[in-house]
Write a protein that holds these residues in place. Structure first.
Motif, PDB file in Angstrom:
ATOM      1  N   GLN A   1      69.312  20.400  67.056  1.00  0.00           N
ATOM      2  CA  GLN A   1      69.209  19.192  66.894  1.00  0.00           C
ATOM      3  C   GLN A   1      70.231  18.745  65.784  1.00  0.00           C
ATOM      4  O   GLN A   1      70.360  17.559  65.827  1.00  0.00           O
TER       5      GLN A   1
ATOM      6  N   PRO B   1      73.362  18.146  64.865  1.00  0.00           N
ATOM      7  CA  PRO B   1      74.428  17.275  65.295  1.00  0.00           C
ATOM      8  C   PRO B   1      74.257  15.870  65.672  1.00  0.00           C
ATOM      9  O   PRO B   1      74.818  15.033  65.664  1.00  0.00           O
ATOM     10  N   TYR B   2      72.902  15.780  66.268  1.00  0.00           N
ATOM     11  CA  TYR B   2      72.298  14.506  66.780  1.00  0.00           C
ATOM     12  C   TYR B   2      71.462  13.673  65.828  1.00  0.00           C
ATOM     13  O   TYR B   2      70.774  12.454  66.210  1.00  0.00           O
TER      14      TYR B   2
ATOM     15  N   ASP C   1      70.393  11.223  63.444  1.00  0.00           N
ATOM     16  CA  ASP C   1      71.125   9.604  63.003  1.00  0.00           C
ATOM     17  C   ASP C   1      69.699   8.901  62.290  1.00  0.00           C
ATOM     18  O   ASP C   1      68.796   9.390  62.071  1.00  0.00           O
ATOM     19  N   LYS C   2      70.483   7.699  61.672  1.00  0.00           N
ATOM     20  CA  LYS C   2      69.212   6.870  61.186  1.00  0.00           C
ATOM     21  C   LYS C   2      68.153   6.545  62.081  1.00  0.00           C
ATOM     22  O   LYS C   2      66.993   6.179  61.441  1.00  0.00           O
TER      23      LYS C   2
ATOM     24  N   TYR D   1      67.420  15.539  73.552  1.00  0.00           N
ATOM     25  CA  TYR D   1      68.710  15.427  73.114  1.00  0.00           C
ATOM     26  C   TYR D   1      69.866  15.662  74.222  1.00  0.00           C
ATOM     27  O   TYR D   1      69.548  16.591  75.024  1.00  0.00           O
TER      28      TYR D   1
ATOM     29  N   THR E   1      69.297   6.284  71.017  1.00  0.00           N
ATOM     30  CA  THR E   1      69.692   6.208  69.523  1.00  0.00           C
ATOM     31  C   THR E   1      71.225   6.305  69.649  1.00  0.00           C
ATOM     32  O   THR E   1      71.780   6.537  70.765  1.00  0.00           O
ATOM     33  N   GLY E   2      71.885   6.069  68.527  1.00  0.00           N
ATOM     34  CA  GLY E   2      73.357   6.103  68.577  1.00  0.00           C
ATOM     35  C   GLY E   2      74.066   7.308  68.913  1.00  0.00           C
ATOM     36  O   GLY E   2      75.072   7.427  69.245  1.00  0.00           O
ATOM     37  N   SER E   3      73.355   8.580  68.664  1.00  0.00           N
ATOM     38  CA  SER E   3      73.806   9.612  69.005  1.00  0.00           C
ATOM     39  C   SER E   3      73.671  10.196  70.176  1.00  0.00           C
ATOM     40  O   SER E   3      73.880  11.204  70.853  1.00  0.00           O
ATOM     41  N   GLY E   4      72.917   9.468  71.229  1.00  0.00           N
ATOM     42  CA  GLY E   4      72.896   9.718  72.553  1.00  0.00           C
ATOM     43  C   GLY E   4      71.514  10.247  72.812  1.00  0.00           C
ATOM     44  O   GLY E   4      71.342  10.695  73.895  1.00  0.00           O
ATOM     45  N   SER E   5      70.584  10.306  71.989  1.00  0.00           N
ATOM     46  CA  SER E   5      69.457  10.979  72.124  1.00  0.00           C
ATOM     47  C   SER E   5      68.320   9.907  72.464  1.00  0.00           C
ATOM     48  O   SER E   5      68.710   8.847  72.446  1.00  0.00           O
TER      49      SER E   5
END
Length: 203
Positions: free
Chosen positions: A35, A37-38, A40-41, A151, A179-183
Motif C-alpha cells: 500500500q 507507494p499509493y 496520499d493526502k 489500489y 484519489t490522486g494515487s489512483g486508488s
C-alpha cells in the motif's frame, strides 16, 4: 452503535500485509508494504475523519497485536489516529488472549458478545483490517458499513477478504471517490440478499 469495517484491498482482492514488509508473512507472503507507494493526502484525510467518528474499536487478534506494538509509542495528543486508539475502548476477539497489555482493552470470545456490543448506544465500533474477524462478522450480518480502499496493484497471492465460501449478500453503494494515487474508496451498506435474473427473457 454501528459496526463499520475499513479494509485496504488490491485489485485482485488481497488484504494481507498492506502496511509494511513484515506485517504478515504467513503462508509465505512476500508482498508486505504494497500500500505504501499509493498513500496520499486523501488517504490520511479519510482515515482521520473515520477515526473521529469512533466510540470504540473491535479488532482480531493479529491486527490487535500489530496495533498494540506500535500505536502506544505514538504519544502526540494531536495525532488523529493514536489519540483515539490509545484512549477509546478496544475489544479484541480472541480465545487465547487472557490479559491484554494495551490499556482500555477487553477480550471478547465470539459473535454473541460482539452482537451485544453492537446493541449498545453510541456512534461507531470500528473494525480495521482483521480479516478473519471481518469475514465472520459479514457472514453473521453484523457489519453495518464497509469502507473499501482498492489500489491499482495485483499481487496474485495472499489473504482475501471475500474468500470462497462467504455468505451471499447484496450491497448498496453509498459513495465512491478516486484519489490522486489512483486508488478508489468505495463505501457500501448491506442491501439484503442478492437478486437474480435472466437476460434471455424479456423484462
Amino acid at each position: 452503535m454501528e459496526i463499520t469495517l475499513a479494509v485496504f484491498l488490491t485489485l485482485d482482492g488481497v488484504m494481507q500485509g498492506p502496511g509494511m514488509p513484515d506485517e504478515d508473512r504467513s503462508g509465505g507472503f512476500e508482498h508486505g508494504g504494497w500500500q505504501f507507494p499509493y498513500a496520499d493526502k486523501e488517504l490520511y484525510r479519510a482515515t482521520a475523519d473515520w477515526f473521529a467518528r469512533a466510540d470504540g474499536f473491535l479488532l482480531g487478534r493479529r491486527t490487535y497485536d500489530i496495533f498494540a506494538a506500535y500505536w502506544p509509542t505514538v504519544t502526540d495528543p494531536d495525532d488523529p489516529i493514536a489519540s483515539r486508539l490509545n484512549t477509546l475502548p478496544k475489544y479484541v476477539v480472541s480465545t487465547t488472549l487472557d490479559e491484554p497489555g494495551w490499556n482500555n482493552t477487553t477480550v471478547v470470545k465470539g459473535v454473541e458478545e460482539v452482537a451485544a456490543l453492537r446493541s449498545r448506544p453510541g456512534r461507531e465500533l470500528q473494525v480495521h483490517g482483521s480479516g478473519r474477524l471481518a469475514q465472520t462478522l459479514l457472514d453473521h450480518g453484523l457489519i453495518d458499513e464497509l469502507r473499501l480502499w482498492t489500489y491499482p496493484v495485483i499481487l496474485g497471492s495472499g489473504k482475501r477478504l471475500f474468500e470462497p465460501g462467504r455468505v451471499p449478500a447484496a450491497l448498496r453503494l453509498v459513495s465512491s471517490e478516486a484519489t490522486g494515487s489512483g486508488s478508489v474508496l468505495s463505501v457500501y451498506r448491506p442491501a439484503g440478499k442478492p437478486a437474480y435474473g435472466d437476460f434471455t427473457r424479456e423484462a
